[in-house]
Design a protein around this motif. Structure first.
Motif, PDB file in Angstrom:
ATOM      1  N   MET A   1     -13.977  -0.025   0.077  1.00  0.00           N
ATOM      2  CA  MET A   1     -14.952  -1.090  -0.145  1.00  0.00           C
ATOM      3  C   MET A   1     -14.415  -2.437   0.345  1.00  0.00           C
ATOM      4  O   MET A   1     -15.177  -3.276   0.837  1.00  0.00           O
ATOM      5  N   GLU A   2     -13.117  -2.643   0.229  1.00  0.00           N
ATOM      6  CA  GLU A   2     -12.537  -3.875   0.764  1.00  0.00           C
ATOM      7  C   GLU A   2     -12.665  -3.917   2.286  1.00  0.00           C
ATOM      8  O   GLU A   2     -12.956  -4.965   2.874  1.00  0.00           O
ATOM      9  N   PHE A   3     -12.465  -2.764   2.941  1.00  0.00           N
ATOM     10  CA  PHE A   3     -12.633  -2.704   4.394  1.00  0.00           C
ATOM     11  C   PHE A   3     -14.090  -2.936   4.783  1.00  0.00           C
ATOM     12  O   PHE A   3     -14.384  -3.681   5.731  1.00  0.00           O
ATOM     13  N   PHE A   4     -15.019  -2.326   4.052  1.00  0.00           N
ATOM     14  CA  PHE A   4     -16.439  -2.536   4.331  1.00  0.00           C
ATOM     15  C   PHE A   4     -16.811  -4.010   4.159  1.00  0.00           C
ATOM     16  O   PHE A   4     -17.606  -4.560   4.933  1.00  0.00           O
ATOM     17  N   THR A   5     -16.249  -4.642   3.136  1.00  0.00           N
ATOM     18  CA  THR A   5     -16.532  -6.063   2.912  1.00  0.00           C
ATOM     19  C   THR A   5     -16.002  -6.904   4.063  1.00  0.00           C
ATOM     20  O   THR A   5     -16.653  -7.848   4.521  1.00  0.00           O
TER      21      THR A   5
ATOM     22  N   GLU B   1       3.575  -7.000 -13.471  1.00  0.00           N
ATOM     23  CA  GLU B   1       2.158  -6.771 -13.175  1.00  0.00           C
ATOM     24  C   GLU B   1       1.944  -6.507 -11.683  1.00  0.00           C
ATOM     25  O   GLU B   1       1.156  -5.632 -11.308  1.00  0.00           O
ATOM     26  N   LYS B   2       2.650  -7.230 -10.819  1.00  0.00           N
ATOM     27  CA  LYS B   2       2.503  -6.995  -9.382  1.00  0.00           C
ATOM     28  C   LYS B   2       2.950  -5.586  -9.009  1.00  0.00           C
ATOM     29  O   LYS B   2       2.311  -4.921  -8.184  1.00  0.00           O
ATOM     30  N   THR B   3       4.040  -5.127  -9.612  1.00  0.00           N
ATOM     31  CA  THR B   3       4.521  -3.777  -9.315  1.00  0.00           C
ATOM     32  C   THR B   3       3.517  -2.731  -9.771  1.00  0.00           C
ATOM     33  O   THR B   3       3.231  -1.774  -9.042  1.00  0.00           O
ATOM     34  N   PHE B   4       2.950  -2.909 -10.953  1.00  0.00           N
ATOM     35  CA  PHE B   4       1.969  -1.953 -11.448  1.00  0.00           C
ATOM     36  C   PHE B   4       0.692  -2.001 -10.613  1.00  0.00           C
ATOM     37  O   PHE B   4       0.095  -0.948 -10.340  1.00  0.00           O
ATOM     38  N   ASN B   5       0.271  -3.185 -10.205  1.00  0.00           N
ATOM     39  CA  ASN B   5      -0.917  -3.283  -9.357  1.00  0.00           C
ATOM     40  C   ASN B   5      -0.699  -2.611  -8.010  1.00  0.00           C
ATOM     41  O   ASN B   5      -1.628  -2.056  -7.420  1.00  0.00           O
ATOM     42  N   THR B   6       0.537  -2.667  -7.499  1.00  0.00           N
ATOM     43  CA  THR B   6       0.846  -1.960  -6.252  1.00  0.00           C
ATOM     44  C   THR B   6       0.701  -0.459  -6.435  1.00  0.00           C
ATOM     45  O   THR B   6       0.168   0.241  -5.559  1.00  0.00           O
ATOM     46  N   ILE B   7       1.150   0.060  -7.559  1.00  0.00           N
ATOM     47  CA  ILE B   7       1.034   1.493  -7.817  1.00  0.00           C
ATOM     48  C   ILE B   7      -0.427   1.902  -7.925  1.00  0.00           C
ATOM     49  O   ILE B   7      -0.843   2.930  -7.384  1.00  0.00           O
ATOM     50  N   TRP B   8      -1.230   1.076  -8.599  1.00  0.00           N
ATOM     51  CA  TRP B   8      -2.656   1.392  -8.772  1.00  0.00           C
ATOM     52  C   TRP B   8      -3.508   0.929  -7.592  1.00  0.00           C
ATOM     53  O   TRP B   8      -4.727   1.041  -7.637  1.00  0.00           O
ATOM     54  N   ARG B   9      -2.877   0.390  -6.543  1.00  0.00           N
ATOM     55  CA  ARG B   9      -3.586  -0.088  -5.348  1.00  0.00           C
ATOM     56  C   ARG B   9      -4.617  -1.170  -5.709  1.00  0.00           C
ATOM     57  O   ARG B   9      -5.706  -1.220  -5.135  1.00  0.00           O
ATOM     58  N   VAL B  10      -4.285  -2.016  -6.654  1.00  0.00           N
ATOM     59  CA  VAL B  10      -5.180  -3.097  -7.064  1.00  0.00           C
ATOM     60  C   VAL B  10      -5.030  -4.254  -6.088  1.00  0.00           C
ATOM     61  O   VAL B  10      -3.926  -4.761  -5.880  1.00  0.00           O
ATOM     62  N   ARG B  11      -6.127  -4.664  -5.475  1.00  0.00           N
ATOM     63  CA  ARG B  11      -6.097  -5.723  -4.483  1.00  0.00           C
ATOM     64  C   ARG B  11      -6.312  -7.105  -5.087  1.00  0.00           C
ATOM     65  O   ARG B  11      -5.929  -8.105  -4.491  1.00  0.00           O
TER      66      ARG B  11
ATOM     67  N   VAL C   1      -1.470  -3.377 -18.647  1.00  0.00           N
ATOM     68  CA  VAL C   1      -0.865  -4.206 -17.601  1.00  0.00           C
ATOM     69  C   VAL C   1      -1.621  -4.134 -16.272  1.00  0.00           C
ATOM     70  O   VAL C   1      -1.917  -5.169 -15.675  1.00  0.00           O
ATOM     71  N   PRO C   2      -1.958  -2.965 -15.734  1.00  0.00           N
ATOM     72  CA  PRO C   2      -2.682  -2.948 -14.450  1.00  0.00           C
ATOM     73  C   PRO C   2      -4.041  -3.621 -14.569  1.00  0.00           C
ATOM     74  O   PRO C   2      -4.726  -3.480 -15.594  1.00  0.00           O
ATOM     75  N   ASN C   3      -4.429  -4.333 -13.542  1.00  0.00           N
ATOM     76  CA  ASN C   3      -5.714  -5.026 -13.536  1.00  0.00           C
ATOM     77  C   ASN C   3      -6.820  -4.074 -13.084  1.00  0.00           C
ATOM     78  O   ASN C   3      -7.534  -4.314 -12.110  1.00  0.00           O
ATOM     79  N   THR C   4      -6.951  -2.984 -13.807  1.00  0.00           N
ATOM     80  CA  THR C   4      -7.977  -1.988 -13.529  1.00  0.00           C
ATOM     81  C   THR C   4      -8.176  -1.159 -14.786  1.00  0.00           C
ATOM     82  O   THR C   4      -7.386  -1.241 -15.740  1.00  0.00           O
ATOM     83  N   ARG C   5      -9.198  -0.359 -14.788  1.00  0.00           N
ATOM     84  CA  ARG C   5      -9.474   0.480 -15.958  1.00  0.00           C
ATOM     85  C   ARG C   5      -8.592   1.717 -15.915  1.00  0.00           C
ATOM     86  O   ARG C   5      -8.594   2.466 -14.946  1.00  0.00           O
TER      87      ARG C   5
END
Length: 413
Positions: free
Chosen positions: A321-325, A113-123, A194-198
């Motif tokens: 959006m993470e940078f703006f936050t 899951e961490k590897t897939f989240n890295t690919i999808w840039r999931v923070r 698996v990725p924590n995104t749509r």
């Protein structure tokens, strides 16, 4: 046709660059190492779940044989015997030992899951109960669904209309492609869940078909290499099956991760990839949209930016959006949208540029025209900034390094 071919090569170059930027080969190596330790626990858990239901007795061994015959090169036959012996011994463990096996299997799922989240840039990865329920569903319901599907397919295959003397025309070819179809469905589910995104199902299906097809071709090529180039046996002898199996796992993870890059890359429209607009410009456009939404009493969503002609990928939207936050410029609403939470009259462009974590845009990287009222002023300001930097730092590096030294003549005076 020429534009399609050019677009295909552009997309391929984009994927390769992104795959290398995400350190795909290193991630595949890490997953190979994790798989080596987790394959026996995963098999043990699968067999334990299937053995808990009387109707699935013996199905685990049949599934294992089916997988090794259809998805692993011929060199995996020896490894299959080793894994079978290891799994038989693992079944004799105490509950404490079984608990450690479960933890090992969980760690493998976490790494994937961490590897897939890295690919999808999931923070924001899954945490707490949602993460536990996902992994528990994979380890518990996954084997049961696999066993049920295998039992149903076995029953269908045994029907006389499928495999008997009165079998329908074309059923033999259908049975041959069944492993490939099952592989496509499995990878589609992996890329979608698996990725924590749509992830759009259509994109996941394309990536699943690519990965399954490429894995099948790689399996055939690997089997040919093992058959016609047996020189590896002269080096490793009876131990040759193990490094070959590790090499196959590494190659498989490379293909799976590259398929994930394809699924993620499909969400980036061709128009956006070709525009390659610097982040500073994108941030200013989004801040202008946020300011307009604030004046109208509305929230901003990614879909609003798409409808306005800014087809940002979801991962780039999340990063901005993470940078703006972090800069306390925006906050998320209860409905999932974004609103300004700071008076832009008290926040300067210089502050934004100094805090900007991405490279500052050069003048030659900016589009010639942009339908934004502030854009011509930004181009002129960046041009003046470039001239000032050239005047201040235009000297050679050797001159700068010698600038603070005294010459021998000056030191003797």
């Amino acid at each position: 046709m020429h534009q399609r071919v050019q677009g295909f090569f552009e997309f391929s170059r984009f994927l390769v660059q992104r795959f290398l930027a995400d350190q795909g080969p290193y991630s595949a190596a890490a997953l190979t190492y994790t798989t080596l330790f987790a394959v026996v626990p995963m098999m043990t858990v699968t067999f334990a779940m299937l053995a808990a239901i009387p109707a699935f007795q013996g199905v685990g061994e049949q599934i294992q044989m089916y997988v090794f015959q259809n998805f692993v090169p011929s060199a995996g036959a020896t490894v299959q015997e080793y894994l079978g012996a290891f799994t038989t011994q693992a079944r004799q463990l105490t509950w404490i030992g079984v608990g450690f096996l479960m933890i090992t299997a969980f760690m493998m799922l976490v790494t994937i899951e961490k590897t897939f989240n890295t690919i999808w840039r999931v923070r924001q990865p899954r945490r707490g109960m949602s993460s536990f329920l996902l992994y528990w569903a994979i380890l518990s319901l996954g084997p049961l669904l696999l066993g049920a599907g295998f039992a149903v397919s076995t029953y269908i295959t045994s029907l006389s209309l499928i495999s008997g003397p009165d079998a329908l025309l074309g059923t033999g070819a259908l049975l041959k492609v069944m492993p490939l179809v099952l592989s496509v469905l499995a990878f589609t589910l992996i890329y979608a869940a698996v990725p924590n995104t749509r992830v759009p199902i259509r994109h996941a299906l394309i990536g699943g078909a690519f990965t399954a097809t490429l894995l099948e071709l790689a399996r055939q090529a690997f089997s040919l290499y093992v058959t016609f180039f047996p020189s590896y046996q002269l080096i490793y002898g009876a131990f040759a099956a193990v490094p070959l199996f590790l090499l196959w796992i590494y190659l498989s993870w490379l293909i799976v991760l590259f398929g994930a890059e394809i699924v993620c890359g499909l969400s980036s429209s061709r128009e956006w990839r070709c525009r390659n607009i610097p982040r500073l410009v994108v941030m200013l456009v989004l801040l202008r949209m946020l300011h307009d939404c604030q004046q109208a009493g509305r929230e901003l969503r990614l879909g609003h930016a798409h409808r306005a002609g800014w087809h940002l990928p979801e991962d780039e939207w999340d990063e901005i959006m993470e940078f703006f936050t972090h800069e306390h410029l925006v906050c998320r609403t209860g409905g999932g949208g974004w609103v300004l939470c700071r008076d832009l009259g008290q926040y300067s462009l210089d502050q934004l540029m100094r805090a900007n974590p991405w490279p500052l845009a050069r003048l030659d990287q900016l589009p010639e025209q942009l339908e934004e009222p502030w854009y011509p002023t930004l181009r002129r300001s960046l041009a003046l900034l470039g001239q000032e930097q050239g005047a201040l730092f235009g000297g050679s590096l050797a001159d700068w390094l010698r600038a603070g030294r005294e010459t021998p003549a000056e030191g003797g005076q």
